[in-house]
Write a protein that holds these residues in place. Sequence first.
Motif, PDB file in Angstrom:
ATOM      1  N   SER A 260      21.606  -7.783   1.191  1.00 43.08           N
ATOM      2  CA  SER A 260      22.817  -8.075   1.943  1.00 43.08           C
ATOM      3  C   SER A 260      23.415  -6.740   2.361  1.00 43.08           C
ATOM      4  O   SER A 260      22.692  -5.745   2.464  1.00 43.08           O
ATOM      5  CB  SER A 260      23.768  -8.888   1.066  1.00 43.08           C
ATOM      6  OG  SER A 260      24.989  -9.117   1.742  1.00 43.08           O
ATOM      7  N   CYS A 261      24.728  -6.701   2.568  1.00 43.57           N
ATOM      8  CA  CYS A 261      25.348  -5.456   3.034  1.00 43.57           C
ATOM      9  C   CYS A 261      25.593  -4.483   1.881  1.00 43.57           C
ATOM     10  O   CYS A 261      25.046  -3.389   1.857  1.00 43.57           O
ATOM     11  CB  CYS A 261      26.622  -5.769   3.806  1.00 43.57           C
ATOM     12  SG  CYS A 261      27.586  -7.111   3.126  1.00 43.57           S
ATOM     13  N   HIS A 262      26.406  -4.875   0.897  1.00 48.91           N
ATOM     14  CA  HIS A 262      26.765  -3.951  -0.185  1.00 48.91           C
ATOM     15  C   HIS A 262      25.991  -4.285  -1.468  1.00 48.91           C
ATOM     16  O   HIS A 262      25.461  -5.386  -1.615  1.00 48.91           O
ATOM     17  CB  HIS A 262      28.272  -4.040  -0.467  1.00 48.91           C
ATOM     18  CG  HIS A 262      28.714  -5.456  -0.639  1.00 48.91           C
ATOM     19  ND1 HIS A 262      29.350  -6.140   0.373  1.00 48.91           N
ATOM     20  CD2 HIS A 262      28.559  -6.323  -1.652  1.00 48.91           C
ATOM     21  CE1 HIS A 262      29.574  -7.376  -0.035  1.00 48.91           C
ATOM     22  NE2 HIS A 262      29.102  -7.521  -1.262  1.00 48.91           N
ATOM     23  N   THR A 263      25.982  -3.311  -2.380  1.00 50.64           N
ATOM     24  CA  THR A 263      25.300  -3.479  -3.664  1.00 50.64           C
ATOM     25  C   THR A 263      26.217  -3.009  -4.778  1.00 50.64           C
ATOM     26  O   THR A 263      26.701  -1.878  -4.743  1.00 50.64           O
ATOM     27  CB  THR A 263      23.990  -2.655  -3.689  1.00 50.64           C
ATOM     28  OG1 THR A 263      23.199  -3.031  -2.555  1.00 50.64           O
ATOM     29  CG2 THR A 263      23.204  -2.908  -4.961  1.00 50.64           C
TER      30      THR A 263
ATOM     31  N   GLY B 229      25.364  -8.316  -2.459  1.00 52.39           N
ATOM     32  CA  GLY B 229      25.959  -9.197  -1.462  1.00 52.39           C
ATOM     33  C   GLY B 229      27.245  -9.869  -1.910  1.00 52.39           C
ATOM     34  O   GLY B 229      27.877  -9.463  -2.884  1.00 52.39           O
ATOM     35  N   HIS B 230      27.590 -10.949  -1.194  1.00 48.95           N
ATOM     36  CA  HIS B 230      28.909 -11.577  -1.340  1.00 48.95           C
ATOM     37  C   HIS B 230      28.938 -12.574  -2.492  1.00 48.95           C
ATOM     38  O   HIS B 230      29.214 -13.766  -2.310  1.00 48.95           O
ATOM     39  CB  HIS B 230      29.321 -12.221  -0.014  1.00 48.95           C
ATOM     40  CG  HIS B 230      29.629 -11.208   1.046  1.00 48.95           C
ATOM     41  ND1 HIS B 230      30.906 -10.747   1.282  1.00 48.95           N
ATOM     42  CD2 HIS B 230      28.822 -10.523   1.890  1.00 48.95           C
ATOM     43  CE1 HIS B 230      30.879  -9.834   2.251  1.00 48.95           C
ATOM     44  NE2 HIS B 230      29.622  -9.680   2.636  1.00 48.95           N
ATOM     45  N   VAL B 231      28.663 -12.075  -3.693  1.00 47.54           N
ATOM     46  CA  VAL B 231      28.611 -12.906  -4.898  1.00 47.54           C
ATOM     47  C   VAL B 231      30.036 -13.220  -5.365  1.00 47.54           C
ATOM     48  O   VAL B 231      30.862 -12.317  -5.480  1.00 47.54           O
ATOM     49  CB  VAL B 231      27.848 -12.157  -6.015  1.00 47.54           C
ATOM     50  CG1 VAL B 231      27.896 -12.921  -7.324  1.00 47.54           C
ATOM     51  CG2 VAL B 231      26.406 -11.880  -5.598  1.00 47.54           C
TER      52      VAL B 231
ATOM     53  N   GLY C  52      33.020  -3.753   7.162  1.00 47.88           N
ATOM     54  CA  GLY C  52      34.327  -4.381   6.957  1.00 47.88           C
ATOM     55  C   GLY C  52      34.294  -5.456   5.878  1.00 47.88           C
ATOM     56  O   GLY C  52      35.162  -5.528   5.021  1.00 47.88           O
ATOM     57  N   CYS C  53      33.251  -6.293   5.907  1.00 51.78           N
ATOM     58  CA  CYS C  53      33.199  -7.399   4.948  1.00 51.78           C
ATOM     59  C   CYS C  53      32.984  -6.869   3.530  1.00 51.78           C
ATOM     60  O   CYS C  53      33.372  -7.515   2.560  1.00 51.78           O
ATOM     61  CB  CYS C  53      32.134  -8.423   5.332  1.00 51.78           C
ATOM     62  SG  CYS C  53      30.476  -7.772   5.496  1.00 51.78           S
ATOM     63  N   CYS C  54      32.386  -5.688   3.411  1.00 52.74           N
ATOM     64  CA  CYS C  54      32.224  -5.083   2.080  1.00 52.74           C
ATOM     65  C   CYS C  54      33.590  -4.808   1.459  1.00 52.74           C
ATOM     66  O   CYS C  54      33.816  -5.044   0.273  1.00 52.74           O
ATOM     67  CB  CYS C  54      31.447  -3.782   2.183  1.00 52.74           C
ATOM     68  SG  CYS C  54      29.794  -3.982   2.863  1.00 52.74           S
TER      69      CYS C  54
ATOM     70  N   GLY D 139      21.716 -12.036   2.628  1.00 50.12           N
ATOM     71  CA  GLY D 139      22.355 -12.186   3.935  1.00 50.12           C
ATOM     72  C   GLY D 139      23.860 -12.097   3.807  1.00 50.12           C
ATOM     73  O   GLY D 139      24.380 -11.430   2.911  1.00 50.12           O
ATOM     74  N   MET D 140      24.566 -12.763   4.698  1.00 50.01           N
ATOM     75  CA  MET D 140      26.028 -12.743   4.670  1.00 50.01           C
ATOM     76  C   MET D 140      26.536 -14.124   5.053  1.00 50.01           C
ATOM     77  O   MET D 140      27.024 -14.327   6.179  1.00 50.01           O
ATOM     78  CB  MET D 140      26.564 -11.691   5.645  1.00 50.01           C
ATOM     79  CG  MET D 140      26.015 -10.302   5.372  1.00 50.01           C
ATOM     80  SD  MET D 140      27.143  -8.998   5.818  1.00 50.01           S
ATOM     81  CE  MET D 140      27.082  -9.111   7.573  1.00 50.01           C
ATOM     82  N   PRO D 141      26.449 -15.096   4.121  1.00 51.02           N
ATOM     83  CA  PRO D 141      26.875 -16.459   4.466  1.00 51.02           C
ATOM     84  C   PRO D 141      28.366 -16.540   4.779  1.00 51.02           C
ATOM     85  O   PRO D 141      29.194 -15.983   4.033  1.00 51.02           O
ATOM     86  CB  PRO D 141      26.559 -17.275   3.213  1.00 51.02           C
ATOM     87  CG  PRO D 141      25.826 -16.390   2.292  1.00 51.02           C
ATOM     88  CD  PRO D 141      25.987 -14.976   2.748  1.00 51.02           C
TER      89      PRO D 141
ATOM     90  N   GLY E 279      34.778 -12.629   0.900  1.00 47.35           N
ATOM     91  CA  GLY E 279      34.707 -11.460   1.780  1.00 47.35           C
ATOM     92  C   GLY E 279      34.192 -11.808   3.169  1.00 47.35           C
ATOM     93  O   GLY E 279      34.257 -10.995   4.082  1.00 47.35           O
ATOM     94  N   MET E 280      33.639 -13.025   3.314  1.00 55.40           N
ATOM     95  CA  MET E 280      33.087 -13.471   4.612  1.00 55.40           C
ATOM     96  C   MET E 280      33.842 -14.679   5.152  1.00 55.40           C
ATOM     97  O   MET E 280      33.286 -15.487   5.892  1.00 55.40           O
ATOM     98  CB  MET E 280      31.600 -13.828   4.455  1.00 55.40           C
ATOM     99  CG  MET E 280      30.669 -12.628   4.389  1.00 55.40           C
ATOM    100  SD  MET E 280      30.638 -11.648   5.917  1.00 55.40           S
ATOM    101  CE  MET E 280      29.895 -12.836   7.044  1.00 55.40           C
ATOM    102  N   GLU E 281      35.122 -14.797   4.791  1.00 57.05           N
ATOM    103  CA  GLU E 281      35.911 -15.941   5.231  1.00 57.05           C
ATOM    104  C   GLU E 281      36.144 -15.874   6.739  1.00 57.05           C
ATOM    105  O   GLU E 281      36.515 -14.828   7.270  1.00 57.05           O
ATOM    106  CB  GLU E 281      37.265 -15.953   4.506  1.00 57.05           C
ATOM    107  CG  GLU E 281      37.174 -16.239   3.010  1.00 57.05           C
ATOM    108  CD  GLU E 281      36.960 -15.002   2.151  1.00 57.05           C
ATOM    109  OE1 GLU E 281      36.819 -13.887   2.725  1.00 57.05           O
ATOM    110  OE2 GLU E 281      36.929 -15.142   0.919  1.00 57.05           O
TER     111      GLU E 281
HETATM  112 CU   LIG Z   1      28.888  -8.530   4.191  1.00 56.06          CU
END
Ligand SMILES: [Cu+2]
Length: 142
Positions: free
Chosen positions: A72-75, A85-87, A33-35, A108-110, A115-117
């Motif tokens: 992280s999750c996505h690339t 990740g969530h760059v 989902g966060c991706c 990781g996924m800070p 996307g990680m709000e």
């Molecule tokens: Cu993520």
Amino acid sequence: MLRKHLLTLTLLASAGLAQAAQTIDVYRDPNCGCCKHWISHLRDNGFTVNDHVEPQMSAVKQRLGVAPRLASCHTGVIDGKFVEGHVPAEQIHALLARDDLKGIAVPGMPIGSPGMEMGDRKDAYQVIGVTHDGQDVQVAQY
Ligand SMILES: [Cu+2]
């Protein structure tokens, strides 16, 4: 009159170049989902995103040279460089302007990264760059 036409042509040409540099391929697990939220962040910031659903994410990371410590999750891949990740979008622009890095990562996924709000919570995190000879360098801190 001629000058005006030349100016228009120049503007069109530079718009075309900027457009070409802003297409990013994103690989993500179908259940992430966060991706999807990160992809929205990129689109909101003017990137064209090619969204690739990829059940074998570890294979993708291995192929692109994303070390497990950075994972992280996505690339994403843009201009031959990885974005793991969530760059934040602004850091992707910064990456495109340098030629000493083969990629950047937010491991990781800070919470609070794009996307990680989650409400007002914001974890501190770093954007890490990887040089062509495999060294980590700190690129930015949030
Ligand atoms: Cu993520």
